[in-house]
Design a protein around this motif. Structure first.
Motif, short mmCIF file in Angstrom:
data_model
loop_
_atom_site.label_atom_id
_atom_site.label_comp_id
_atom_site.label_asym_id
_atom_site.label_seq_id
_atom_site.Cartn_x
_atom_site.Cartn_y
_atom_site.Cartn_z
N ARG A 68 -14.56 -2.03 5.46
CA ARG A 68 -15.00 -0.64 5.57
C ARG A 68 -15.87 -0.28 4.37
O ARG A 68 -16.81 0.49 4.49
N ASN B 71 3.75 -4.62 10.65
CA ASN B 71 3.88 -5.91 9.96
C ASN B 71 3.96 -5.81 8.46
O ASN B 71 3.53 -6.69 7.74
N ASN C 74 -2.84 1.69 -0.35
CA ASN C 74 -2.18 1.56 0.96
C ASN C 74 -3.21 1.34 2.07
O ASN C 74 -2.92 1.53 3.23
N PHE D 140 -8.21 1.65 -0.99
CA PHE D 140 -6.99 2.29 -1.46
C PHE D 140 -5.83 1.29 -1.52
O PHE D 140 -5.82 0.29 -0.81
N ARG E 218 -10.21 7.80 -9.69
CA ARG E 218 -10.34 8.90 -8.73
C ARG E 218 -11.38 9.92 -9.19
O ARG E 218 -12.03 10.56 -8.36
N ASN F 13 -12.92 1.59 12.55
CA ASN F 13 -12.61 1.87 11.15
C ASN F 13 -13.80 1.54 10.26
O ASN F 13 -14.17 2.31 9.38
N LEU G 141 -2.15 -5.69 12.79
CA LEU G 141 -2.65 -6.63 11.79
C LEU G 141 -1.59 -6.91 10.74
O LEU G 141 -0.71 -6.10 10.49
N SER G 142 -1.72 -8.07 10.10
CA SER G 142 -0.83 -8.40 8.98
C SER G 142 -1.37 -7.71 7.72
O SER G 142 -2.48 -7.18 7.70
N ARG H 249 -5.19 -6.33 7.02
CA ARG H 249 -5.47 -4.91 6.77
C ARG H 249 -6.28 -4.76 5.49
O ARG H 249 -7.20 -3.95 5.40
N ALA I 214 -5.30 2.90 3.60
CA ALA I 214 -5.79 4.12 4.26
C ALA I 214 -6.66 3.82 5.47
O ALA I 214 -7.70 4.43 5.66
N LEU I 215 -6.22 2.88 6.30
CA LEU I 215 -6.95 2.62 7.54
C LEU I 215 -6.59 3.70 8.54
O LEU I 215 -5.44 4.15 8.59
N TYR I 216 -7.58 4.12 9.36
CA TYR I 216 -7.30 5.14 10.37
C TYR I 216 -6.51 4.48 11.50
O TYR I 216 -7.04 3.61 12.19
N PRO I 217 -5.25 4.88 11.70
CA PRO I 217 -4.38 4.14 12.64
C PRO I 217 -4.83 4.24 14.09
O PRO I 217 -4.49 3.39 14.89
N SER J 195 -4.03 10.05 1.88
CA SER J 195 -5.09 9.09 1.55
C SER J 195 -6.06 8.90 2.72
O SER J 195 -7.21 8.52 2.53
N LEU J 196 -5.60 9.21 3.96
CA LEU J 196 -6.54 9.13 5.09
C LEU J 196 -7.63 10.19 4.94
O LEU J 196 -8.80 9.94 5.23
N SER K 259 3.66 -4.05 16.73
CA SER K 259 4.68 -4.02 15.68
C SER K 259 4.08 -3.68 14.33
O SER K 259 2.91 -3.86 14.08
N ARG L 234 -2.13 -1.33 13.30
CA ARG L 234 -0.72 -1.71 13.45
C ARG L 234 -0.53 -3.15 13.86
O ARG L 234 0.53 -3.73 13.67
#
Lengths: 354, 319
Positions: A146, B318, A83, A81, A47, A95, A134-135, A139, A85-88, B207-208, B316, A132
């Motif tokens: 990205r 996942n 998690n 990242f 970081r 993205n 995507l598996s 992701r 950190a994709l923009y939902p 993190s976003l 959903s 959301r």
């Protein structure tokens, strides 16, 4: 692409120092993995490299430029990242193109580069989906997409595979390595999983409690661990450690354990009769023999390709791995003979390699 | 499913020989109906019945102490040509639009401030809630003193500072009175908006913001492209509630001005009360109240269809 120089970097949170002077040279185009148990400071270091944390002292240089006071967006790095950190609220394509859009790139240029990255990562049919839909593995690939769309100097990965299931993790490991071989962008990858480190890295940096324990290629770390921590951390199942004393008998050195077993060594360091040492031998370097360390079998774990045996010598546990199928059962007395040429000796007090 | 059925032997078809009562007793839907009944009874008794009664009353000439007879749309025809009713509609819309817009802007700004790391964060957040938890009538009385023609602390301060030379007529001048009640409503409504939006802000993963920072976003771009879009579902809910509460506001205005001066601050709710209860013309009061329903439905519809359901929220998870 660029090299990265991390020189005597320290980091304190409040009065508490978590990194105690870390120096890591990273060559242009290398794939470097920072590995260590949780809390060792590897993510903090990453970081700091990204510019998300301040550098308390020391310098970090990307290429020829010291970046201590350079804003994250001007460092020309991309980060994946844990998690993702994709923009939902943005599609896969949005993205991936977001950083280019912020730089006022032409719409046509953005779409060309996004499409090119999508092809590399097999994401073309998913470009209009939302995160959301995507598996986990998809992701993960979008997060990498990205990063590569920007064509940065350095890729940073922060434990990118730890949210995936075991099978997918192995597949993504290969995919990331292939991607690196194709793009040849300098990559710094943080993980706590030594298998990931061994399989992917050109160079591994083992960290522990805010210091660098050892830097080297995967096989260097496996063959020549500089200290007991690295020896125990690299390799699975972990190396066996037996306490004993260095002895020499007629010019032939050996280690005598507390219960009187004699463990063979190839060469003694300096003649230091009676010195307390830790004898290290990897599970795959133990052979069943008619003589050697006497042990009682506690557990037999067949995995198909090999068999793991947990044996007890007095109060100590020893793990051995055999590729041959020996007929042993719990309670059996067996003799294990370490291969002297690949045994390791560590100082009992400092843990350093002898 | 089809393969399951074809692979089943024909003689295995099960014949239910139990009595009707036995079947009902074990039927899950029948059981669910019984569990829902108490709630349904409460809703019908305390929500649907009064609403229905109010609407029915608006079609009668009922007065206090005298049962009315059905007169059709006569009350509405009367209101249609009543300039005071139209003034109250205008006042209500003005009151709702201005107060809601300012509550949103100030509330969002406060939420963004409170979302930062700062000393005494918990206490400051609690203090922000104070206007919301003070009983409306109590705060209205406080404002009544603040706006008093002779003893207003605002007028007094400005005079002492030498900025003006006579008291401000807060509640006596029509436009001044409108501004005053709108200000009091904003003061009371901002905490609700701010705290709810703050709760929404805290659901956005840090993190976003870090990813956006590395992507090269400035503070404004992070707000514009990350915070605001991710907050829209909550903004929709909060602003719907805020608009509904403001549109139907009664207490604050009644305690401060009672609709005066010269009906300048009469809202539909206060006019309905004045005509229906104080003047005793229940039918006419009910008609004014019923006239609010289309406005409220429109507000809900805008929020529901326009803002709440976002494509990116569907599908959903996942993980």
């Amino acid at each position: 692409m660029a090299s990265v120089q991390i020189s005597d970097v320290r980091k304190s949170f409040g009065g508490f120092e978590v990194l105690h002077g870390v120096s890591i040279p990273i060559e242009d185009g290398a794939f470097v993995v920072l590995v260590g148990p949780s809390g060792c400071g590897k993510s903090t270091l990453l970081r700091m490299l990204a510019g998300l944390e301040n550098i308390t002292s020391g310098t970090i240089a990307i290429g020829d430029r010291v970046v201590n006071n350079v804003q994250p967006k001007e460092r020309d790095i991309a980060m994946v990242f844990q998690n993702y950190a994709l923009y939902p609220h943005m599609t896969v394509a949005q993205n991936m193109g977001f950083s280019l859009k912020l730089r006022n790139a032409q719409a046509g240029d953005i779409s060309t580069r996004v499409k090119k990255a999508a092809e590399i990562l097999d994401l073309t049919p998913l470009l209009d989906r939302y995160p959301r839909q995507l598996s986990g593995g998809q992701r993960q690939r979008v997060a990498m997409g990205r990063a590569i769309v920007r064509d940065p100097q350095v890729f940073l990965f922060d434990e990118p595979l730890s949210n995936l299931d075991a099978k997918l993790r192995v597949a993504m490991r290969t995919e990331i390595k292939e991607l690196h071989q194709r793009l040849k962008t300098t990559t710094v990858y943080v993980t706590h999983d030594q298998i990931e480190a061994m399989t992917m890295a050109d160079k591994i940096v083992v960290m522990h409690d805010g210091i660098v324990e050892q830097i080297g290629s995967p096989l260097e770390l496996y063959d020549q661990p500089e200290n007991q921590f690295v020896a125990g951390f690299i390799g699975s199942p972990a190396m066996n450690f037996l306490n004993g004393h260095l002895k020499v008998n007629g010019g032939q050195p050996y280690v005598e354990t507390e219960n009187g077993s004699r463990l063979p060594i190839h060469a003694a360091p300096a003649t230091s009769d009676g010195r307390p040492v830790v004898y290290g031998v990897r599970p795959e370097h133990l052979d069943l023999a008619s003589d050697g360390i006497e042990a009682e079998v506690a557990v037999v774990e067949p995995t198909g390709s090999e068999t793991q045996i947990v044996a007890r010598i007095g109060s100590q546990e020893l793990i051995a791995v055999f590729r041959d199928r020996h007929q042993v059962a719990p309670g059996d007395k067996i003799h294990l003979r370490p291969r002297a040429e690949v045994a390791h000796l560590f100082d009992k007090d400092t843990g350093r390699r002898l | 499913m089809t393969t399951m059925q074809t692979s089943m032997p024909a003689q295995a078809v099960y014949k239910d020989t139990r009595s009707l009562w036995e079947r009902l007793r074990t039927n899950r839907n029948w059981l669910a109906l019984w569990f829902m009944l108490p709630t349904a009874a409460f809703l019908i008794l305390f929500l649907a019945y009064p609403l229905g009664l109010g609407v029915w009353m608006s079609f009668t000439d009922e007065r206090i102490g005298r049962t009315g007879i059905f007169i059709g749309l006569e009350n509405y025809e009367w209101l249609w040509s009543d300039s005071i009713f139209w003034l109250s509609v205008f006042n209500t819309l003005l009151y709702t639009i201005i107060a809601s817009a300012i509550k949103f802007a100030v509330g969002l700004y406060l939420a963004l401030l409170l979302n930062r790391h700062m000393p005494f964060k918990a206490i400051i957040r609690a203090i922000v809630l104070v206007p919301f938890i003070v009983p409306t009538v109590l705060s209205a009385i406080a404002f009544w003193w603040i706006y008093d023609a002779q003893f207003s602390i605002v007028s007094w301060s400005l005079i002492k500072l030498g900025l003006i030379d006579h008291n401000i007529n807060f509640l006596g001048d029509p436009n001044m009175a409108r501004a005053s009640v709108i200000f009091a409503n904003i003061w009371r409504g901002v905490p609700f908006v701010a705290i709810t939006l703050l709760a929404g802000l805290q659901t956005v993963s840090p993190s976003l913001y870090e990813a956006a920072t590395l992507d090269g976003a400035t503070d404004w771009q992070r707000f514009r492209y990350i915070t605001y879009p991710l907050l829209t579902p909550i903004i929709a809910v909060v602003m719907t509630f805020s608009v509904l509460f403001t549109f139907t506001d009664f207490q604050l205005v009644w305690a401060l001005t009672r609709g005066g001066p010269v009906n300048a601050t009469h809202l539909m709710a206060t006019l309905s009360y004045q005509r229906g209860i104080l003047s005793g013309r229940l039918g006419e009061g009910a008609a004014i109240a019923t006239a609010m329903i289309p406005f409220l439905l429109a507000a809900i519809a805008i929020s529901w269809f326009g803002m709440q359901r976002r494509k990116w929220q569907q599908g959903s998870d996942n993980d």
